[in-house]
Design a protein around this motif. Structure first.
Motif, PDB file in Angstrom:
ATOM      1  N   GLY A 142      41.711  38.287  48.404  1.00  0.00           N
ATOM      2  CA  GLY A 142      42.587  37.764  47.363  1.00  0.00           C
ATOM      3  C   GLY A 142      43.893  37.221  47.892  1.00  0.00           C
ATOM      4  O   GLY A 142      44.617  36.508  47.186  1.00  0.00           O
ATOM      5  N   GLY A 143      44.224  37.564  49.139  1.00  0.00           N
ATOM      6  CA  GLY A 143      45.463  37.092  49.727  1.00  0.00           C
ATOM      7  C   GLY A 143      46.687  37.789  49.152  1.00  0.00           C
ATOM      8  O   GLY A 143      46.597  38.744  48.376  1.00  0.00           O
ATOM      9  N   LEU A 144      47.862  37.296  49.521  1.00  0.00           N
ATOM     10  CA  LEU A 144      49.113  37.961  49.168  1.00  0.00           C
ATOM     11  C   LEU A 144      49.332  38.044  47.662  1.00  0.00           C
ATOM     12  O   LEU A 144      50.008  38.954  47.180  1.00  0.00           O
ATOM     13  CB  LEU A 144      50.287  37.244  49.832  1.00  0.00           C
ATOM     14  CG  LEU A 144      51.622  37.999  49.802  1.00  0.00           C
ATOM     15  CD1 LEU A 144      51.542  39.303  50.593  1.00  0.00           C
ATOM     16  CD2 LEU A 144      52.747  37.124  50.355  1.00  0.00           C
ATOM     17  N   THR A 145      48.771  37.123  46.886  1.00  0.00           N
ATOM     18  CA  THR A 145      48.952  37.168  45.432  1.00  0.00           C
ATOM     19  C   THR A 145      48.350  38.433  44.819  1.00  0.00           C
ATOM     20  O   THR A 145      48.744  38.838  43.731  1.00  0.00           O
ATOM     21  CB  THR A 145      48.306  35.943  44.750  1.00  0.00           C
ATOM     22  OG1 THR A 145      46.913  35.894  45.101  1.00  0.00           O
ATOM     23  CG2 THR A 145      48.990  34.654  45.188  1.00  0.00           C
ATOM     24  N   HIS A 146      47.389  39.046  45.519  1.00  0.00           N
ATOM     25  CA  HIS A 146      46.716  40.230  44.996  1.00  0.00           C
ATOM     26  C   HIS A 146      47.050  41.481  45.818  1.00  0.00           C
ATOM     27  O   HIS A 146      46.313  42.464  45.783  1.00  0.00           O
ATOM     28  CB  HIS A 146      45.205  40.004  44.958  1.00  0.00           C
ATOM     29  CG  HIS A 146      44.778  39.046  43.898  1.00  0.00           C
ATOM     30  ND1 HIS A 146      45.070  37.703  43.955  1.00  0.00           N
ATOM     31  CD2 HIS A 146      44.089  39.227  42.738  1.00  0.00           C
ATOM     32  CE1 HIS A 146      44.579  37.097  42.884  1.00  0.00           C
ATOM     33  NE2 HIS A 146      43.985  37.994  42.131  1.00  0.00           N
ATOM     34  N   MET A 147      48.146  41.423  46.549  1.00  0.00           N
ATOM     35  CA  MET A 147      48.593  42.558  47.343  1.00  0.00           C
ATOM     36  C   MET A 147      49.976  42.990  46.877  1.00  0.00           C
ATOM     37  O   MET A 147      50.802  42.157  46.528  1.00  0.00           O
ATOM     38  CB  MET A 147      48.646  42.198  48.829  1.00  0.00           C
ATOM     39  CG  MET A 147      47.309  41.800  49.413  1.00  0.00           C
ATOM     40  SD  MET A 147      47.444  41.359  51.162  1.00  0.00           S
ATOM     41  CE  MET A 147      45.747  40.903  51.523  1.00  0.00           C
TER      42      MET A 147
ATOM     43  N   VAL B 287      48.739  52.572  27.533  1.00  0.00           N
ATOM     44  CA  VAL B 287      48.269  52.561  28.916  1.00  0.00           C
ATOM     45  C   VAL B 287      48.053  51.095  29.286  1.00  0.00           C
ATOM     46  O   VAL B 287      47.245  50.400  28.659  1.00  0.00           O
ATOM     47  CB  VAL B 287      46.956  53.349  29.068  1.00  0.00           C
ATOM     48  CG1 VAL B 287      46.452  53.265  30.506  1.00  0.00           C
ATOM     49  CG2 VAL B 287      47.150  54.805  28.647  1.00  0.00           C
ATOM     50  N   LEU B 288      48.777  50.609  30.283  1.00  0.00           N
ATOM     51  CA  LEU B 288      48.718  49.206  30.686  1.00  0.00           C
ATOM     52  C   LEU B 288      47.997  49.119  32.023  1.00  0.00           C
ATOM     53  O   LEU B 288      48.318  49.860  32.959  1.00  0.00           O
ATOM     54  CB  LEU B 288      50.126  48.614  30.815  1.00  0.00           C
ATOM     55  CG  LEU B 288      51.143  48.984  29.724  1.00  0.00           C
ATOM     56  CD1 LEU B 288      52.469  48.299  29.979  1.00  0.00           C
ATOM     57  CD2 LEU B 288      50.609  48.627  28.355  1.00  0.00           C
ATOM     58  N   HIS B 289      47.046  48.181  32.141  1.00  0.00           N
ATOM     59  CA  HIS B 289      46.231  48.142  33.354  1.00  0.00           C
ATOM     60  C   HIS B 289      45.989  46.731  33.839  1.00  0.00           C
ATOM     61  O   HIS B 289      45.589  45.849  33.076  1.00  0.00           O
ATOM     62  CB  HIS B 289      44.877  48.809  33.083  1.00  0.00           C
ATOM     63  CG  HIS B 289      43.923  48.703  34.238  1.00  0.00           C
ATOM     64  ND1 HIS B 289      44.149  49.304  35.457  1.00  0.00           N
ATOM     65  CD2 HIS B 289      42.726  48.051  34.369  1.00  0.00           C
ATOM     66  CE1 HIS B 289      43.147  49.048  36.281  1.00  0.00           C
ATOM     67  NE2 HIS B 289      42.276  48.281  35.652  1.00  0.00           N
ATOM     68  N   THR B 290      46.236  46.518  35.136  1.00  0.00           N
ATOM     69  CA  THR B 290      45.827  45.325  35.859  1.00  0.00           C
ATOM     70  C   THR B 290      46.127  45.571  37.335  1.00  0.00           C
ATOM     71  O   THR B 290      46.501  46.681  37.729  1.00  0.00           O
ATOM     72  CB  THR B 290      46.529  44.057  35.341  1.00  0.00           C
ATOM     73  OG1 THR B 290      45.980  42.908  36.007  1.00  0.00           O
ATOM     74  CG2 THR B 290      48.028  44.091  35.584  1.00  0.00           C
ATOM     75  N   PHE B 291      45.972  44.540  38.161  1.00  0.00           N
ATOM     76  CA  PHE B 291      46.284  44.687  39.574  1.00  0.00           C
ATOM     77  C   PHE B 291      47.775  44.984  39.742  1.00  0.00           C
ATOM     78  O   PHE B 291      48.611  44.523  38.961  1.00  0.00           O
ATOM     79  CB  PHE B 291      45.940  43.414  40.345  1.00  0.00           C
ATOM     80  CG  PHE B 291      44.470  43.194  40.563  1.00  0.00           C
ATOM     81  CD1 PHE B 291      43.511  44.065  40.056  1.00  0.00           C
ATOM     82  CD2 PHE B 291      44.025  42.106  41.301  1.00  0.00           C
ATOM     83  CE1 PHE B 291      42.161  43.862  40.261  1.00  0.00           C
ATOM     84  CE2 PHE B 291      42.672  41.889  41.514  1.00  0.00           C
ATOM     85  CZ  PHE B 291      41.742  42.767  40.992  1.00  0.00           C
ATOM     86  N   ALA B 292      48.108  45.721  40.794  1.00  0.00           N
ATOM     87  CA  ALA B 292      49.494  46.141  41.009  1.00  0.00           C
ATOM     88  C   ALA B 292      50.451  44.959  41.092  1.00  0.00           C
ATOM     89  O   ALA B 292      51.571  45.013  40.567  1.00  0.00           O
ATOM     90  CB  ALA B 292      49.589  46.983  42.290  1.00  0.00           C
ATOM     91  N   SER B 293      50.025  43.884  41.736  1.00  0.00           N
ATOM     92  CA  SER B 293      50.925  42.732  41.866  1.00  0.00           C
ATOM     93  C   SER B 293      51.224  42.087  40.525  1.00  0.00           C
ATOM     94  O   SER B 293      52.284  41.474  40.337  1.00  0.00           O
ATOM     95  CB  SER B 293      50.305  41.693  42.812  1.00  0.00           C
ATOM     96  OG  SER B 293      49.014  41.306  42.357  1.00  0.00           O
ATOM     97  N   PHE B 294      50.302  42.223  39.566  1.00  0.00           N
ATOM     98  CA  PHE B 294      50.496  41.648  38.233  1.00  0.00           C
ATOM     99  C   PHE B 294      51.094  42.650  37.252  1.00  0.00           C
ATOM    100  O   PHE B 294      51.526  42.269  36.167  1.00  0.00           O
ATOM    101  CB  PHE B 294      49.163  41.150  37.664  1.00  0.00           C
ATOM    102  CG  PHE B 294      48.430  40.202  38.554  1.00  0.00           C
ATOM    103  CD1 PHE B 294      49.120  39.332  39.390  1.00  0.00           C
ATOM    104  CD2 PHE B 294      47.052  40.175  38.576  1.00  0.00           C
ATOM    105  CE1 PHE B 294      48.445  38.456  40.220  1.00  0.00           C
ATOM    106  CE2 PHE B 294      46.366  39.298  39.400  1.00  0.00           C
ATOM    107  CZ  PHE B 294      47.059  38.436  40.225  1.00  0.00           C
ATOM    108  N   LEU B 295      51.118  43.912  37.625  1.00  0.00           N
ATOM    109  CA  LEU B 295      51.596  44.960  36.729  1.00  0.00           C
ATOM    110  C   LEU B 295      53.051  45.332  36.993  1.00  0.00           C
ATOM    111  O   LEU B 295      53.797  45.663  36.073  1.00  0.00           O
ATOM    112  CB  LEU B 295      50.714  46.205  36.895  1.00  0.00           C
ATOM    113  CG  LEU B 295      50.940  47.382  35.962  1.00  0.00           C
ATOM    114  CD1 LEU B 295      50.664  46.990  34.513  1.00  0.00           C
ATOM    115  CD2 LEU B 295      50.043  48.551  36.372  1.00  0.00           C
TER     116      LEU B 295
END
Length: 306
Positions: free
Chosen positions: A111-116, A70-78
């Motif tokens: 968080g801006g676009l990097t976290h979207m 199970v891998l987990h992080t923010f969608a933009s990083f996943l």
């Protein structure tokens, strides 16, 4: 009410206790919340640090040994940042994992676009064999997460969000649920968009289907609904507008039909704002949804938005 991500930690902790195949891989985000689980299962809770490509690669390595990662992080990083590893380490090697994201399209506007990541589901659509769950309530998130972990060795994406409907529905990880019946069109509400869609269509003669598993797309449920409601279809998705229009068109390929895709627009919003302001700017607030849906099913020009 707790959020979907709040629910993720106790659920995955219990899964670690219950199933020796389950392993959790983190890229710093979420590590503190899973510290107790890591103490109990140090060999199966792995924090690789801020290295998202390694996150996916390590998960694929665990899958090759027979584990259920199970891998987990923010969608933009996943999905976005390590997309090559998602494509090759998982897809090309023929192994599965459960990717569980947070932050959705714009859950943390500061968080801006990097976290979207409004394009995450569309990006996974370029690959073969992915199941995609988009829960609309923490209870549904728990059900779908358990379903995903138990799904053999499949590739599954579970998209968590702070946006939530007021009540959970009995989702099964496969079918769309009919929640309202009408005769002048079909509206498919995805995950946390259901409450807004129900408010927006109050008094309109439309069928509303609720979708929490969007891949595979439930073509059977859509076709069944159009037999009595007609073949004007509106898709309301909490990510990139039009992500599922091709799937809906394929489902109705043998009958005359119209499809309108509503969701997050492509132009970047460069002010932080709030989640509610982002929803309104993308036309996903109740007033805008009603205008678009009503105009579309009446055959008017208002249905061209999105």
């Amino acid at each position: 009410m707790d959020t979907m991500r709040d629910r993720f930690v106790p659920v995955v902790s219990r899964l670690l206790d219950e199933d020796p195949r389950v392993a959790v891989v983190l890229a710093e985000i979420g590590a503190a919340s899973l510290a107790e689980a890591q103490l109990r299962h140090p060999e199966r809770v792995i924090n690789v640090g801020i290295r998202e490509q390694l996150l996916v690669g390590a998960g694929a390595g665990l899958a090759l040994t027979g584990m259920r990662p199970v891998l987990h992080t923010f969608a933009s990083f996943l999905v976005e940042r390590p997309f090559e590893q998602v494509k090759l380490d998982l897809g090309h090697q023929g192994v599965g994992a459960v990717l569980v994201s947070a932050a959705a399209s714009f859950d943390w506007p500061a968080g801006g676009l990097t976290h979207m990541a409004p394009g995450d589901v569309a990006l996974l659509d370029t690959l073969d064999g992915w199941t995609v769950h988009v829960p609309g309530h923490p209870d549904e998130a728990e059900t779908l997460l358990r379903h995903a972990v138990a799904a053999g060795d499949d590739k599954v994406y579970v998209r968590l969000s702070v946006q939530s409907n007021a009540d959970a529905l009995p989702v099964d990880g496969e079918r769309f649920l009919p929640v309202r019946e009408g005769r002048s069109g079909v509206v498919v509400a995805v995950g946390p968009m259901l409450d807004s869609v129900l408010d927006a269509t109050e008094g309109l003669d439309v069928t509303v289907l609720y979708a929490t598993t969007v891949r595979p797309f439930d073509a059977t449920a859509l076709r069944r609904a159009t037999r009595t409601a007609g073949t004007d279809v509106v898709l309301v998705e909490p990510y990139l507008a039009g992500t599922s229009t091709a799937a809906a068109n394929d489902a109705l390929a043998d009958v005359p039909h119209r499809v309108l895709g509503l969701g997050v627009a492509r132009p970047e919003l460069r002010r932080y704002g709030t989640v509610e302001e982002h929803l309104a700017a993308h036309g996903l607030d109740v007033r805008s949804l009603r205008e678009c849906i009503d105009g579309f099913v009446r055959g008017g020009r208002a249905g061209t938005r999105g």
